[in-house]
Design an enzyme around this catalytic site. Structure first.
Site: not given
Length: 218
Positions: A142, A79, A89, A164
């Site tokens: 995360c 990342e 979500r 990730h």
């Protein structure tokens, strides 16, 4: 020199989390003189950053690589940037589901990784591991950990960032349906070791520059 690797506990109804399964395999290993230490973080918005800070305080690492699970990704996703927002979500492991809330009130909009991300990605590819620079860490726990990590260490010489990783084969098999990308925990651990080799070399180069009064600009 210590390098701290963090992974998450399972979440979203899963029984395992590839980030922690891979991290555990690295505990106690040595990479070019650097000792690898690991810590598991809760997948809980209210607790993850305290657990992260406690692990950093305990181990006093020279660098930190935080790992997280990414459904649907097929590579080792390094990342680039963390953003100052939590927008879940699904609920976390204690039922919290923040919407459009900052990670750190009054914090900057974003932080960049301080890891040598391009060097790491290039080395991984050269060793046959699928790897890419990712431009989004999402808005779940995360990203919260990535942002909180960079915020905590922004005025220190400790390098840090987030990676990730794909699902494990057992997770994909349990879900059934369309085939999803996966990697074994052993493959993930080997990829991490490749990335850590580059990180250690980068750190050692910085230390040589400082020793000889040259400074470093990476």
């Amino acid at each position: 020199m210590k390098i701290l690797i963090t992974g998450f506990e399972p979440f979203g109804g899963e029984t395992v989390n590839p980030s922690w399964e891979a991290a555990q395999l690295l505990a106690g290993q040595q990479v070019q003189g650097a000792s690898l230490v690991v810590a598991q973080l809760p997948c809980v918005f209210a607790k993850s950053l305290d657990a992260l800070a406690a692990a950093i305080q305990l181990h006093q690492p020279r660098a930190v690589i935080a790992l997280g699970q990414a459904d649907g990704r097929s590579d080792f996703s390094i990342e680039r940037v963390a953003i100052n927002v939590c927008d879940a979500r699904i609920p976390d492991n204690e039922g919290a589901q923040p919407i459009d809330e900052p990670v750190i009130a009054q914090g900057p909009a974003a932080y960049f990784s301080s890891l040598p991300i391009k060097k790491m990605a290039m080395h991984l590819k050269a060793k046959g591991h699928p790897a890419a620079i990712s431009q989004t860490a999402g808005t779940f726990v995360c990203n919260q950990v990535f942002y909180g990590l960079q915020h905590l260490l922004c005025n220190t010489p400790v390098l840090s960032g987030f990676v990730h990783v794909p699902l494990l084969p057992s997770q994909v098999a349990a879900r059934g349906g369309p085939s999803l990308a996966s990697m074994s925990s052993e493959t993930l651990a080997q990829a991490l070791l490749c990335a850590i080799e580059v990180l250690v070399q980068h750190l050692q180069s910085d230390e040589r520059d400082i020793k000889w009064g040259m400074g470093a600009n990476h």
